[in-house]
Design a protein around this motif. Structure first.
Motif, PDB file in Angstrom:
ATOM      1  N   MET A  64       0.836  -1.207   0.000  1.00 24.87           N
ATOM      2  CA  MET A  64       0.000   0.000   0.000  1.00 24.87           C
ATOM      3  C   MET A  64       0.868   1.254   0.000  1.00 24.87           C
ATOM      4  O   MET A  64       0.547   2.237  -0.681  1.00 24.87           O
ATOM      5  CB  MET A  64      -0.912  -0.025   1.232  1.00 24.87           C
ATOM      6  CG  MET A  64      -1.899   1.085   1.275  1.00 24.87           C
ATOM      7  SD  MET A  64      -3.103   0.864  -0.028  1.00 24.87           S
ATOM      8  CE  MET A  64      -4.216   2.156   0.350  1.00 24.87           C
ATOM      9  N   ALA A  65       1.956   1.234   0.731  1.00 18.83           N
ATOM     10  CA  ALA A  65       2.849   2.393   0.779  1.00 18.83           C
ATOM     11  C   ALA A  65       3.475   2.649  -0.594  1.00 18.83           C
ATOM     12  O   ALA A  65       3.548   3.799  -1.044  1.00 18.83           O
ATOM     13  CB  ALA A  65       3.932   2.187   1.829  1.00 18.83           C
ATOM     14  N   TRP A  66       3.938   1.589  -1.263  1.00 19.31           N
ATOM     15  CA  TRP A  66       4.514   1.763  -2.600  1.00 19.31           C
ATOM     16  C   TRP A  66       3.460   2.239  -3.593  1.00 19.31           C
ATOM     17  O   TRP A  66       3.746   3.061  -4.469  1.00 19.31           O
ATOM     18  CB  TRP A  66       5.155   0.454  -3.081  1.00 19.31           C
ATOM     19  CG  TRP A  66       6.527   0.260  -2.536  1.00 19.31           C
ATOM     20  CD1 TRP A  66       6.892  -0.566  -1.524  1.00 19.31           C
ATOM     21  CD2 TRP A  66       7.723   0.936  -2.943  1.00 19.31           C
ATOM     22  NE1 TRP A  66       8.243  -0.455  -1.283  1.00 19.31           N
ATOM     23  CE2 TRP A  66       8.783   0.455  -2.145  1.00 19.31           C
ATOM     24  CE3 TRP A  66       7.995   1.898  -3.910  1.00 19.31           C
ATOM     25  CZ2 TRP A  66      10.085   0.894  -2.286  1.00 19.31           C
ATOM     26  CZ3 TRP A  66       9.307   2.326  -4.043  1.00 19.31           C
ATOM     27  CH2 TRP A  66      10.327   1.836  -3.241  1.00 19.31           C
ATOM     28  N   THR A  67       2.228   1.748  -3.462  1.00 18.08           N
ATOM     29  CA  THR A  67       1.147   2.204  -4.346  1.00 18.08           C
ATOM     30  C   THR A  67       0.893   3.689  -4.160  1.00 18.08           C
ATOM     31  O   THR A  67       0.766   4.431  -5.146  1.00 18.08           O
ATOM     32  CB  THR A  67      -0.135   1.394  -4.065  1.00 18.08           C
ATOM     33  OG1 THR A  67       0.146   0.008  -4.235  1.00 18.08           O
ATOM     34  CG2 THR A  67      -1.262   1.819  -4.978  1.00 18.08           C
ATOM     35  N   CYS A  68       0.826   4.136  -2.911  1.00 15.18           N
ATOM     36  CA  CYS A  68       0.602   5.563  -2.646  1.00 15.18           C
ATOM     37  C   CYS A  68       1.779   6.399  -3.137  1.00 15.18           C
ATOM     38  O   CYS A  68       1.575   7.505  -3.653  1.00 15.18           O
ATOM     39  CB  CYS A  68       0.359   5.789  -1.156  1.00 15.18           C
ATOM     40  SG  CYS A  68      -1.207   5.121  -0.587  1.00 15.18           S
ATOM     41  N   PHE A  69       2.994   5.887  -2.997  1.00 13.31           N
ATOM     42  CA  PHE A  69       4.167   6.608  -3.487  1.00 13.31           C
ATOM     43  C   PHE A  69       4.091   6.779  -5.004  1.00 13.31           C
ATOM     44  O   PHE A  69       4.314   7.872  -5.531  1.00 13.31           O
ATOM     45  CB  PHE A  69       5.441   5.857  -3.090  1.00 13.31           C
ATOM     46  CG  PHE A  69       6.686   6.391  -3.733  1.00 13.31           C
ATOM     47  CD1 PHE A  69       7.134   7.672  -3.458  1.00 13.31           C
ATOM     48  CD2 PHE A  69       7.421   5.622  -4.619  1.00 13.31           C
ATOM     49  CE1 PHE A  69       8.299   8.169  -4.043  1.00 13.31           C
ATOM     50  CE2 PHE A  69       8.573   6.096  -5.208  1.00 13.31           C
ATOM     51  CZ  PHE A  69       9.014   7.375  -4.921  1.00 13.31           C
TER      52      PHE A  69
END
Length: 163
Positions: A64-69
């Motif tokens: 999820m963090a990489w997607t938001c980034f």
């Protein structure tokens, strides 16, 4: 006329528990340390300022963090808004609803500000930086990784080895 020099003895209070073992050695080692230089004080101040706003970042799962980034790098602010909604559903760092609502509001409005300020280059830089901090917080807050990569331990079979 001179007054006699008074020697102050520490008052022992019977109602307070004794100090923990090793306390005297700790105090002696602290007293023996050199005072910080102005450069070190400046670096400490910068670190405290950086850590001061880390409580505003959600600790999401790594995917999820990489997607938001990536969303923040493509369309500034969208990843931050998605992260704000992720705070309410799938973040592990904020246990109370009060903390979740506060972090949701901060990230939601920061996302809109990033989107609005993307007309200037400031929004792109801010969104990419904020998105990268999501990734860092996922390693620190969600996956319990140590702050320093060199200190990570690798588990091989039954024994642990330093990287």
């Amino acid at each position: 006329m001179s007054y006699p020099k008074q020697v102050l003895q520490p008052q022992v209070d019977a109602t307070q528990p004794p100090p923990p073992p090793g306390y005297e050695e700790f105090r002696a080692s602290q007293a023996a340390q050199q005072p910080m230089s102005p450069e070190e004080m400046k670096q400490n101040k910068a670190r405290r300022a950086l850590l001061g706003f880390m409580h505003m970042l959600p600790a999401m799962h790594q995917c999820m963090a990489w997607t938001c980034f990536i969303l923040n790098c493509i369309v500034p602010g969208i990843g931050t808004i998605v992260a704000a909604f992720a705070v309410l559903t799938c973040c592990s760092k904020h246990p109370s609803i009060k903390d979740r609502c506060r972090v949701f509001c901060i990230n939601f409005w920061f996302g809109w500000l990033q989107l609005i300020s993307s007309a200037l280059i400031v929004g792109f830089i801010w969104a990419a930086w904020w998105g990268w901090l999501f990734v860092v917080m996922s390693y620190i807050g969600y996956h319990d990784a140590p702050h320093i990569p060199e200190a990570q331990e690798v588990v091989v079979g039954e024994r642990r080895e330093e990287k």
